[in-house]
Write a protein that holds these residues in place. Structure first.
Motif, mmCIF file in Angstrom:
data_model
loop_
_atom_site.group_PDB
_atom_site.id
_atom_site.type_symbol
_atom_site.label_atom_id
_atom_site.label_comp_id
_atom_site.label_asym_id
_atom_site.label_seq_id
_atom_site.Cartn_x
_atom_site.Cartn_y
_atom_site.Cartn_z
ATOM 1 N N GLN A 184 0.518 -1.113 -0.288
ATOM 2 C CA GLN A 184 -0.442 -0.194 -0.135
ATOM 3 C C GLN A 184 0.960 1.350 -0.220
ATOM 4 O O GLN A 184 0.696 2.126 -0.686
ATOM 5 C CB GLN A 184 -0.773 -0.101 1.485
ATOM 6 N N LYS A 185 1.975 1.510 1.121
ATOM 7 C CA LYS A 185 2.637 2.397 0.620
ATOM 8 C C LYS A 185 3.235 2.455 -0.696
ATOM 9 O O LYS A 185 3.209 3.504 -1.617
ATOM 10 C CB LYS A 185 3.830 2.112 1.964
ATOM 11 N N LYS A 186 4.340 1.578 -0.949
ATOM 12 C CA LYS A 186 4.643 1.878 -2.656
ATOM 13 C C LYS A 186 3.671 1.896 -3.469
ATOM 14 O O LYS A 186 4.217 2.779 -4.304
ATOM 15 C CB LYS A 186 5.337 0.179 -2.962
ATOM 16 N N GLU A 187 2.504 1.662 -4.037
ATOM 17 C CA GLU A 187 1.111 1.837 -4.590
ATOM 18 C C GLU A 187 1.186 3.295 -4.499
ATOM 19 O O GLU A 187 0.427 3.425 -5.487
ATOM 20 C CB GLU A 187 0.376 0.594 -4.816
ATOM 21 N N GLY A 188 0.412 3.560 -3.089
ATOM 22 C CA GLY A 188 0.014 4.730 -3.536
ATOM 23 C C GLY A 188 -1.735 4.891 -3.049
ATOM 24 O O GLY A 188 -2.574 3.313 -3.004
ATOM 25 N N ASP A 189 -2.852 5.439 -2.517
ATOM 26 C CA ASP A 189 -4.194 5.862 -2.304
ATOM 27 C C ASP A 189 -5.207 5.408 -3.223
ATOM 28 O O ASP A 189 -5.857 5.474 -3.436
ATOM 29 C CB ASP A 189 -4.677 6.737 -1.447
ATOM 30 N N LYS A 190 -4.371 5.439 -4.669
ATOM 31 C CA LYS A 190 -5.495 4.445 -5.591
ATOM 32 C C LYS A 190 -5.077 3.468 -6.208
ATOM 33 O O LYS A 190 -5.915 3.053 -7.312
ATOM 34 C CB LYS A 190 -4.644 5.564 -7.293
ATOM 35 N N PHE A 191 -4.499 3.057 -4.990
ATOM 36 C CA PHE A 191 -4.048 1.006 -5.550
ATOM 37 C C PHE A 191 -4.448 0.470 -4.462
ATOM 38 O O PHE A 191 -4.838 1.020 -3.474
ATOM 39 C CB PHE A 191 -2.970 1.551 -5.480
ATOM 40 N N SER A 192 -5.176 -0.854 -4.644
ATOM 41 C CA SER A 192 -6.195 -0.906 -3.539
ATOM 42 C C SER A 192 -4.932 -2.224 -3.152
ATOM 43 O O SER A 192 -4.819 -3.205 -3.678
ATOM 44 C CB SER A 192 -7.014 -2.211 -3.874
ATOM 45 N N ALA A 193 -4.523 -1.934 -2.501
ATOM 46 C CA ALA A 193 -3.217 -3.711 -1.849
ATOM 47 C C ALA A 193 -4.117 -5.247 -1.412
ATOM 48 O O ALA A 193 -3.721 -5.974 -1.970
ATOM 49 C CB ALA A 193 -2.266 -3.207 -0.558
ATOM 50 N N TRP A 194 -5.946 -4.818 -1.360
ATOM 51 C CA TRP A 194 -6.402 -6.038 -1.208
ATOM 52 C C TRP A 194 -7.571 -5.369 -1.157
ATOM 53 O O TRP A 194 -8.550 -4.603 -0.382
ATOM 54 C CB TRP A 194 -6.763 -6.814 0.532
ATOM 55 N N TYR A 195 -7.845 -5.441 -2.594
ATOM 56 C CA TYR A 195 -9.177 -5.161 -2.554
ATOM 57 C C TYR A 195 -10.887 -6.392 -2.397
ATOM 58 O O TYR A 195 -11.377 -6.655 -2.644
ATOM 59 C CB TYR A 195 -9.666 -5.078 -4.466
ATOM 60 N N GLN A 196 -10.973 -5.265 -1.328
ATOM 61 C CA GLN A 196 -12.044 -6.415 -0.668
ATOM 62 C C GLN A 196 -13.667 -6.037 -0.403
ATOM 63 O O GLN A 196 -14.043 -4.888 0.324
ATOM 64 C CB GLN A 196 -12.099 -6.420 0.993
ATOM 65 N N PRO A 197 -14.208 -5.006 -1.272
ATOM 66 C CA PRO A 197 -15.929 -5.259 -1.201
ATOM 67 C C PRO A 197 -16.385 -5.053 0.222
ATOM 68 O O PRO A 197 -16.648 -5.655 1.128
ATOM 69 C CB PRO A 197 -16.452 -5.921 -2.416
ATOM 70 N N THR A 198 -16.660 -4.292 0.160
ATOM 71 C CA THR A 198 -17.819 -3.787 1.814
ATOM 72 C C THR A 198 -18.537 -4.848 1.893
ATOM 73 O O THR A 198 -18.814 -5.276 2.819
ATOM 74 C CB THR A 198 -17.851 -2.290 1.412
ATOM 75 N N ARG A 199 -19.919 -5.085 0.764
ATOM 76 C CA ARG A 199 -21.158 -5.743 0.845
ATOM 77 C C ARG A 199 -20.635 -6.917 1.036
ATOM 78 O O ARG A 199 -21.892 -7.797 1.215
ATOM 79 C CB ARG A 199 -21.752 -5.216 0.583
ATOM 80 N N ASP A 200 -19.555 -7.474 0.977
ATOM 81 C CA ASP A 200 -19.571 -8.800 0.658
ATOM 82 C C ASP A 200 -19.362 -9.609 2.118
ATOM 83 O O ASP A 200 -18.988 -9.410 3.189
ATOM 84 C CB ASP A 200 -18.120 -9.570 0.431
ATOM 85 N N TRP A 201 -20.857 -10.243 2.514
ATOM 86 C CA TRP A 201 -20.597 -10.288 3.647
ATOM 87 C C TRP A 201 -20.578 -11.564 3.928
ATOM 88 O O TRP A 201 -19.608 -12.590 4.933
ATOM 89 C CB TRP A 201 -22.265 -10.873 3.764
ATOM 90 N N TYR A 202 -20.093 -12.946 2.927
ATOM 91 C CA TYR A 202 -18.931 -13.557 3.039
ATOM 92 C C TYR A 202 -17.837 -13.982 3.481
ATOM 93 O O TYR A 202 -17.413 -14.593 4.527
ATOM 94 C CB TYR A 202 -19.318 -14.431 1.816
ATOM 95 N N ALA A 203 -17.041 -12.597 3.057
ATOM 96 C CA ALA A 203 -15.793 -12.536 3.902
ATOM 97 C C ALA A 203 -16.042 -11.863 5.371
ATOM 98 O O ALA A 203 -14.720 -11.944 6.353
ATOM 99 C CB ALA A 203 -15.164 -11.832 2.632
ATOM 100 N N ALA A 204 -16.782 -10.842 5.464
ATOM 101 C CA ALA A 204 -16.493 -10.247 6.657
ATOM 102 C C ALA A 204 -17.224 -11.446 6.908
ATOM 103 O O ALA A 204 -17.165 -11.336 8.892
ATOM 104 C CB ALA A 204 -18.196 -8.962 6.998
ATOM 105 N N MET A 205 -18.576 -11.977 7.538
ATOM 106 C CA MET A 205 -18.427 -13.205 8.368
ATOM 107 C C MET A 205 -17.577 -14.461 8.366
ATOM 108 O O MET A 205 -17.669 -14.965 9.716
ATOM 109 C CB MET A 205 -20.089 -14.089 7.806
ATOM 110 N N SER A 206 -16.580 -14.761 8.293
ATOM 111 C CA SER A 206 -15.571 -15.086 8.285
ATOM 112 C C SER A 206 -14.940 -14.501 9.784
ATOM 113 O O SER A 206 -14.030 -15.227 10.421
ATOM 114 C CB SER A 206 -14.802 -15.439 7.297
ATOM 115 N N PHE A 207 -14.481 -13.523 9.621
ATOM 116 C CA PHE A 207 -13.695 -12.651 10.449
ATOM 117 C C PHE A 207 -14.925 -12.432 11.672
ATOM 118 O O PHE A 207 -14.065 -12.936 12.766
ATOM 119 C CB PHE A 207 -13.646 -10.796 9.845
#
Length: 427
Positions: A184-207
């Motif tokens: 993230q530091k190398k690529e800057g704020d226009k790049f997503s080091a991890w593209y994680q869609p906010t509404r992805d409840w399958y991923a969120a519920m894993s946490f």
């Protein structure tokens, strides 16, 4: 195999009332239709296109035991199957075996559409994967047989992480976040080091499940929402940290086009269905021209120190309660999902329905990552009103409120619990 719809298809659209008839004594299909002369099997086109030999083998096994029996097959696409099924379930001309997405099972079990089966009649049932076993269980009875599974894995771009000085995939969550921080530091704020869609409840519920929380708990025969518990809030807070630090895309999106976004080259990592990375690298999706042979799957480590538990998508096989060939239907299912069938399904890139076969995949470098990831898994609450929760998109709304900063984690979780509690025990 690219089963994009396995986990996406919900149960919310199926609200047809079905009069229960046939075997409902809990002993399964063994007491009905043992001398049937005809069997009708509904499967999706996945079986027709990818493993027709397994279907023929199951037919042959049943025909050997029941000489002269006629076995009919019909194949459906995922978007069309349930509309056709709902229509025939209101008649007496039902299929004897039907394939269901595992998230589709609950609504039909609640409505009494399927006959109970005895797990003891199915090979390796004692070792069924926990998430798949949950998908066929309702009210203490079993109403289907797990067919196969599809898990979730992390996938990253080796070139992006190597450019940040990282040469091997992380084994712990601390290593993962340290690696993401460097990218993230190398690529800057226009790049997503991890593209994680906010509404992805399958991923969120894993946490949430990794932190010891859950969507809801059953107590005394009633379900109670649990997202505002300390454990669940801890998991949701970590999910928010991921979105805040590494996700620099549209924070109102879900995961449906994640593989397309990943292919556009503005992100370094995703966590999703095992097919997504390879699909992003398909020339028609890869806008970078760099993804082929440059993507690597790995088991997602969790903040708890264990592997992050994953949602298991997949298919189940069920016997409609109106079937007049329930016993033979159960025999066909066992022949199709038994050891030889599972071996054939695994050869086509699927995860098996049981832990015994899954262990063999862990020893093969080509399949070790998805097999290891699938060992720790979770499934949705098997509550009568869960379909209404899905239909109302309660979890997606909560996550968007959290991700966009509209509400605090605690407030959003509390509001979600209130919404869930209104419908989760309602048939």
């Amino acid at each position: 195999m690219k089963r994009k719809l396995i986990a996406a298809i919900g149960i919310a659209g199926m609200m047809v009332s079905i009069a229960a008839c046939g075997s409902s004594d809990g002993k399964g299909s063994s007491n009905s239709g043992a001398d049937a002369k005809e069997l009708t099997v509904w499967l999706t086109v996945d079986a027709q296109n990818n493993w027709p030999g397994l279907v023929k083998a199951a037919d042959a096994a049943v025909q050997k035991k029941h000489p002269g029996i006629k076995i009919n097959h019909e194949y459906y696409g995922w978007p069309d199957k349930n509309t056709k099924l709902d229509a025939v379930l209101a008649t007496d001309k039902v299929p004897d075996v039907v394939e269901m997405g595992n998230t589709e099972m609950l609504g039909y079990m609640v409505k009494g559409a399927f006959a109970p089966v005895d797990p003891a009649n199915f090979t390796n049932s004692a070792a069924w994967l926990d998430g798949l076993k949950a998908s066929v269980t309702y009210g203490g009875k079993t109403y289907g047989v797990p067919y196969y599974a599809g898990g979730r894995v992390a996938n990253w771009r080796k070139d992006v992480f190597a450019a940040a000085g990282i040469k091997s995939t992380p084994k712990t969550y601390a290593e993962l976040t340290a690696d993401l921080d460097k990218v993230q530091k190398k690529e800057g704020d226009k790049f997503s080091a991890w593209y994680q869609p906010t509404r992805d409840w399958y991923a969120a519920m894993s946490f949430v499940y990794d932190a010891g929380g859950s969507i809801a708990k059953e107590e005394g025969g009633q379900w109670k929402a649990n997202l505002s518990s300390p454990e669940s809030v801890k998991g949701l807070t970590e999910f928010k940290n991921v979105v805040d630090k590494y996700m620099h895309g549209d924070k109102t999106k879900d995961e449906s086009d994640r593989y397309i976004v990943y292919g556009q080259g503005k992100s370094g990592m995703i966590f999703g269905a095992a097919w997504e990375g390879a699909t992003s690298a398909d020339p028609k999706n890869d806008k970078t021209g760099k993804l082929k042979n440059n993507l690597e799957n790995f088991v997602m480590p969790g903040p708890s120190g264990k592997n992050l538990p994953v949602f298991l998508g997949g298919s189940d096989l069920a016997v409609p309660v109106k079937s007049k060939a329930q016993a033979v239907a159960a025999e066909w299912i066992n022949a199709f999902t038994g050891p030889s069938g599972q071996k054939g399904l695994m050869a086509k890139g699927n995860l098996p329905n049981n832990k015994t076969d899954l262990a063999t995949l862990k020893n093969d470098p080509a399949t070790a990552v998805p097999a290891t990831a699938a060992e720790s898994n979770w499934f949705v609450p098997m509550a009568p009103g869960w379909g209404q929760v899905e239909k109302a998109q309660v979890l997606q709304t909560m996550l968007q409120d959290i991700g966009t900063g509209k509400k605090s984690v605690e407030a959003a979780a509390k509001d979600a619990d209130t919404a869930i509690d209104k419908v989760i025990n309602t048939k």
